[in-house]
Scaffold this active site. Structure first.
Site, PDB file in Angstrom:
ATOM      1  N   SER A 116       0.806  -1.217   0.000  1.00 19.05           N
ATOM      2  CA  SER A 116       0.000   0.000   0.000  1.00 19.05           C
ATOM      3  C   SER A 116       0.844   1.275   0.000  1.00 19.05           C
ATOM      4  O   SER A 116       1.590   1.520  -0.928  1.00 19.05           O
ATOM      5  CB  SER A 116      -0.956  -0.039   1.192  1.00 19.05           C
ATOM      6  OG  SER A 116      -1.844   1.037   1.156  1.00 19.05           O
ATOM      7  N   HIS A 117       0.761   2.051   1.047  1.00 18.11           N
ATOM      8  CA  HIS A 117       1.408   3.361   1.119  1.00 18.11           C
ATOM      9  C   HIS A 117       2.785   3.299   1.772  1.00 18.11           C
ATOM     10  O   HIS A 117       3.412   4.332   1.966  1.00 18.11           O
ATOM     11  CB  HIS A 117       0.502   4.281   1.937  1.00 18.11           C
ATOM     12  CG  HIS A 117       0.110   3.617   3.226  1.00 18.11           C
ATOM     13  ND1 HIS A 117      -0.853   2.632   3.266  1.00 18.11           N
ATOM     14  CD2 HIS A 117       0.584   3.742   4.469  1.00 18.11           C
ATOM     15  CE1 HIS A 117      -0.967   2.189   4.503  1.00 18.11           C
ATOM     16  NE2 HIS A 117      -0.102   2.838   5.255  1.00 18.11           N
ATOM     17  N   ASP A 286      -2.391   6.607  -3.388  1.00 12.00           N
ATOM     18  CA  ASP A 286      -1.231   5.989  -2.735  1.00 12.00           C
ATOM     19  C   ASP A 286      -0.587   4.899  -3.583  1.00 12.00           C
ATOM     20  O   ASP A 286      -0.905   4.750  -4.765  1.00 12.00           O
ATOM     21  CB  ASP A 286      -1.643   5.440  -1.353  1.00 12.00           C
ATOM     22  CG  ASP A 286      -2.453   4.170  -1.459  1.00 12.00           C
ATOM     23  OD1 ASP A 286      -3.166   4.007  -2.463  1.00 12.00           O
ATOM     24  OD2 ASP A 286      -2.376   3.327  -0.542  1.00 12.00           O
ATOM     25  N   ASP A 288      -0.834   1.673  -4.014  1.00 18.53           N
ATOM     26  CA  ASP A 288      -1.674   0.737  -4.776  1.00 18.53           C
ATOM     27  C   ASP A 288      -2.977   1.393  -5.223  1.00 18.53           C
ATOM     28  O   ASP A 288      -3.903   0.704  -5.667  1.00 18.53           O
ATOM     29  CB  ASP A 288      -1.948  -0.533  -3.967  1.00 18.53           C
ATOM     30  CG  ASP A 288      -2.631  -0.250  -2.648  1.00 18.53           C
ATOM     31  OD1 ASP A 288      -2.477   0.874  -2.124  1.00 18.53           O
ATOM     32  OD2 ASP A 288      -3.327  -1.140  -2.129  1.00 18.53           O
ATOM     33  N   ASP A 290      -5.520   2.767  -3.820  1.00  8.06           N
ATOM     34  CA  ASP A 290      -6.834   2.633  -3.176  1.00  8.06           C
ATOM     35  C   ASP A 290      -7.140   3.803  -2.243  1.00  8.06           C
ATOM     36  O   ASP A 290      -8.297   4.032  -1.900  1.00  8.06           O
ATOM     37  CB  ASP A 290      -6.981   1.278  -2.456  1.00  8.06           C
ATOM     38  CG  ASP A 290      -5.941   1.034  -1.384  1.00  8.06           C
ATOM     39  OD1 ASP A 290      -4.985   1.832  -1.275  1.00  8.06           O
ATOM     40  OD2 ASP A 290      -6.082   0.026  -0.655  1.00  8.06           O
ATOM     41  N   ARG A 291      -6.115   4.549  -1.825  1.00  6.81           N
ATOM     42  CA  ARG A 291      -6.368   5.708  -0.964  1.00  6.81           C
ATOM     43  C   ARG A 291      -6.516   6.970  -1.809  1.00  6.81           C
ATOM     44  O   ARG A 291      -6.028   7.027  -2.934  1.00  6.81           O
ATOM     45  CB  ARG A 291      -5.210   5.919   0.008  1.00  6.81           C
ATOM     46  CG  ARG A 291      -5.071   4.804   0.998  1.00  6.81           C
ATOM     47  CD  ARG A 291      -4.019   5.125   2.046  1.00  6.81           C
ATOM     48  NE  ARG A 291      -4.044   4.092   3.069  1.00  6.81           N
ATOM     49  CZ  ARG A 291      -3.539   4.218   4.279  1.00  6.81           C
ATOM     50  NH1 ARG A 291      -2.948   5.345   4.632  1.00  6.81           N
ATOM     51  NH2 ARG A 291      -3.617   3.238   5.149  1.00  6.81           N
ATOM     52  N   LYS A 385     -11.388  -0.037  -1.231  1.00 10.26           N
ATOM     53  CA  LYS A 385     -11.438   1.408  -1.372  1.00 10.26           C
ATOM     54  C   LYS A 385     -10.826   1.756  -2.720  1.00 10.26           C
ATOM     55  O   LYS A 385     -10.054   0.975  -3.273  1.00 10.26           O
ATOM     56  CB  LYS A 385     -10.742   2.100  -0.221  1.00 10.26           C
ATOM     57  CG  LYS A 385      -9.344   1.624   0.108  1.00 10.26           C
ATOM     58  CD  LYS A 385      -8.887   2.289   1.398  1.00 10.26           C
ATOM     59  CE  LYS A 385      -7.490   1.848   1.789  1.00 10.26           C
ATOM     60  NZ  LYS A 385      -7.503   0.781   2.806  1.00 10.26           N
TER      61      LYS A 385
HETATM   62  C1  G1P Z   1      -4.235   1.317   8.192  1.00 13.85           C
HETATM   63  C2  G1P Z   1      -5.440   2.212   8.358  1.00 13.85           C
HETATM   64  C3  G1P Z   1      -6.706   1.447   8.021  1.00 13.85           C
HETATM   65  C4  G1P Z   1      -6.594   0.872   6.615  1.00 13.85           C
HETATM   66  C5  G1P Z   1      -5.315   0.070   6.475  1.00 13.85           C
HETATM   67  C6  G1P Z   1      -5.090  -0.382   5.051  1.00 13.85           C
HETATM   68  O1  G1P Z   1      -4.324   0.213   9.064  1.00 13.85           O
HETATM   69  O2  G1P Z   1      -5.502   2.736   9.661  1.00 13.85           O
HETATM   70  O3  G1P Z   1      -7.799   2.310   8.129  1.00 13.85           O
HETATM   71  O4  G1P Z   1      -7.695   0.069   6.328  1.00 13.85           O
HETATM   72  O5  G1P Z   1      -4.188   0.850   6.868  1.00 13.85           O
HETATM   73  O6  G1P Z   1      -4.997   0.691   4.163  1.00 13.85           O
HETATM   74  P1  G1P Z   1      -3.565   0.161  10.491  1.00 13.85           P
HETATM   75  O7  G1P Z   1      -2.111   0.391  10.218  1.00 13.85           O
HETATM   76  O8  G1P Z   1      -4.116   1.287  11.307  1.00 13.85           O
HETATM   77  O9  G1P Z   1      -3.889  -1.184  11.067  1.00 13.85           O
HETATM   78 ZN    ZN Z   2      -3.245   1.464  -0.312  1.00 19.11          ZN
END
Ligand code: G1P
Ligand code: ZN
Length: 552
Positions: A116-117, A286, A288, A290-291, A385
């Site tokens: 992800s990010h 981000d 991937d 999705d954000r 998302k």
């Molecule tokens: C974090 C975000 C959560 C999101 C997830 C994946 O998870 O807080 O809302 O769904 O990334 O993008 P966390 O690191 O808090 O468990």
């Molecule tokens: Zn992501």
């Protein structure tokens, strides 16, 4: 028959977190590490006798190790007897596109390679997650079964050396890979499929008109998976000027940046959106894709407000013209969307953190829009998302209302009140100290309820638990909540996506009905809650840190 059985043994700690298994690239590069996880997944998937009829979707955010992992998984899928794998061109699939492909092609499931990010590159992070046939993240029942299997694994299947030359991932079309029956590998154009889906939801005519009238936008895809999708839709189909999408080429290390669209990591975008010459609309996605982050000129929209504004105006967007069935938000997300649901006379749901908890509600058609405070927004069009979807939703609203981002949000506050909101992340806390903090906090809960702290009266102090209204499954210990009279809240939870030490997330919220008080800097509006959070949880002393590392 060209499958090979490779003996192996369990690795500790292959338990998927909030969104899949996420570790340092160097961890994933250990011999057998990825293979063991993938074989454990294949071993627990149902209907093993029908593999030849099953299609998997495979791709990732393009970060370092993506291509290597795709080749490894293709060989293993073939040896495990799968009939077909749909691979994103170049091994690339944004997370929402993967979800769209799984649904459109009625695949059995999909494997998404993403952290992800989180930062990428040889020293960065890598991740893998499994999505089920509805296109959404596997529920806990499945992720737990994978984990159990990883503790027992003794061997995995892959294709024999003779079949192991790397497959061409860049040319569209179908080839066959060895394995028991020969597996079809279809390299697909996920951008076209995704763009088609967007055209069924949004008013492309109106958005084209918005650009044609001279309005300008800056879309920062942060050198990540979202670039090709954003370019195709914004600069291609909608006629936005070339250069509207910046950082549009996916890079294995995201250009050295942290591909996380928030005020801490999208500083370049925020600077570009400042001043009279800034574009009308700014957005980012981000790693991937999705954000999403939404900005106006000199104006940053919080994700919780974004969800609420989208819900309030949803019927102006063709795909949602019939109205919403309900809205779901993760527990730490502000209550702004609840106020909209109430006004619309539709249900609102509060789920634990993580997109997987929205799946059942969406499948049962109980909700149409979902959102999280962590820059995630989405709808029933996929089961993830979706960054670009959220951006198009806002663009559609700007085009049909003629309003600016700022005026839409201010109008929203005037009607519903403002839910001041901020999240403070304390990253890199030694795991034992973070555990001590949460244990001590939980132990205090019974004594805290009913206490007053200055003007704040604590009504409820608990640990959030959720019973899924569709399948009755229960998830406990989802975050410590301090709920005050008048709607103020402080929530504490540990991140489930980090790869180094522990991250404490502190979520702060306060409701303000009075329009004369809608212009405070959020950190000022929340100052008494910030002080209280530290006092109750001894964050500074236990973490050894003087301040949060990230404030959003
Ligand atoms: C974090 C975000 C959560 C999101 C997830 C994946 O998870 O807080 O809302 O769904 O990334 O993008 P966390 O690191 O808090 O468990
Ligand atoms: Zn992501």
């Amino acid at each position: 028959m060209s499958a090979l059985t490779v003996p192996t043994q369990p690795f500790a700690g292959q338990r998927p977190g909030t969104s899949g298994l996420r570790k340092k690239v160097t961890v994933f590069q250990q011999p057998h590490y990825l293979e063991n996880f993938v074989q454990s997944l294949f071993d627990i998937l149902p209907d093993a006798d029908q593999r030849a009829a099953q299609t998997l979707v495979l791709g990732g955010d393009g970060r370092f190790h993506n291509r290597v992992a795709v080749q490894t998984i293709l060989r293993m899928a073939a040896a495990n007897g799968f009939g077909r794998v749909l691979v994103g061109q170049g091994g690339l699939l944004s997370t929402p596109a993967a979800s769209a492909v799984i649904r459109k092609r009625a695949a059995f499931g999909g494997i998404i390679l993403s952290a992800s990010h989180n930062p990428g590159g040889p020293d960065g992070d890598f991740g893998i997650k499994y999505n089920i046939g509805n296109g959404g993240p596997a529920p806990e029942k499945i992720t737990e079964a994978i984990y159990q299997r990883t503790t027992e694994i003794t061997a995995y299947q892959t294709t024999a050396t003779a079949d192991s030359a790397d497959l061409d991932l860049d040319t569209l079309g179908t080839t066959t890979l060895g394995g028991p029956a020969g597996m079809a590998v279809e390299v697909i154009d996920s951008v076209a499929l995704y763009a088609d889906l967007m055209q069924t939801l949004f008013d492309f005519e109106a958005m084209r008109g918005w650009f044609a009238a001279g309005h300008r936008m800056r879309m920062d895809t942060m050198c990540a998976a979202g670039g090709p999708y954003a370019k195709a839709v914004l600069e291609g189909l909608l006629g936005a000027p070339a250069g509207t999408v910046v950082n549009g080429e996916p890079l294995e290390d995201f250009g050295g940046h942290h591909p996380d669209p928030n005020p801490a990591h999208a500083t370049e975008l925020i600077a570009a959106m400042t001043g009279a010459a800034a574009p009308d609309f700014g957005a980012a996605s981000d790693g991937d894709a999705d954000r999403n982050m939404i900005l106006g000129r000199d104006f940053v929209v919080t994700p919780s407000d974004s969800l609420a504004v989208m819900a309030a105006h949803a019927t102006k967007v063709p795909g949602y013209a019939a109205g919403l069935k309900g809205i779901a938000r993760s527990m730490p997300t502000s209550c702004a969307a609840d106020a909209v649901a109430k006004a619309l006379g539709i249900p609102s749901h509060e789920t634990p953190t993580g997109w997987k908890f929205f799946g059942n509600l969406l499948d049962a058609d109980r909700v149409t829009l979902c959102g999280e405070e962590s820059y995630g927004t989405g709808s029933n069009h996929v089961r993830e998302k979706d960054g670009l979807w959220a951006v198009l939703f806002w663009l559609n609203l700007l085009a049909v209302t003629g309003e600016s981002v700022e005026s839409l949000v201010r109008g929203h506050w005037a009607r519903f009140g403002r839910h001041y909101y901020s999240r403070h992340d304390w990253e890199g806390i030694p795991t034992d100290r973070a555990d001590t903090l949460m244990t001590a906090l939980r132990a205090q809960l019974p004594a805290l309820a009913g206490q007053s702290f200055g003007a704040l009266t604590l009504e409820t102090a608990d640990d959030f638990a959720y019973t899924d209204p569709v399948d009755g499954s229960v998830s406990t210990r989802q975050g410590v909540r301090l709920l005050f009279a008048g709607g103020a809240r402080v929530v504490f939870r540990l991140s489930g996506t980090g790869t180094e030490g522990a991250t404490l997330r502190v979520y702060l919220e306060r409701f303000e009905a009075d329009p004369a008080r809608h212009d405070l800097p959020p950190q000022d509006a929340l100052a008494d809650l910030i002080t209280l959070a530290d006092r109750v949880a001894s964050i500074r002393s236990l973490s050894g840190q003087a301040a949060p590392t990230v404030i959003t």
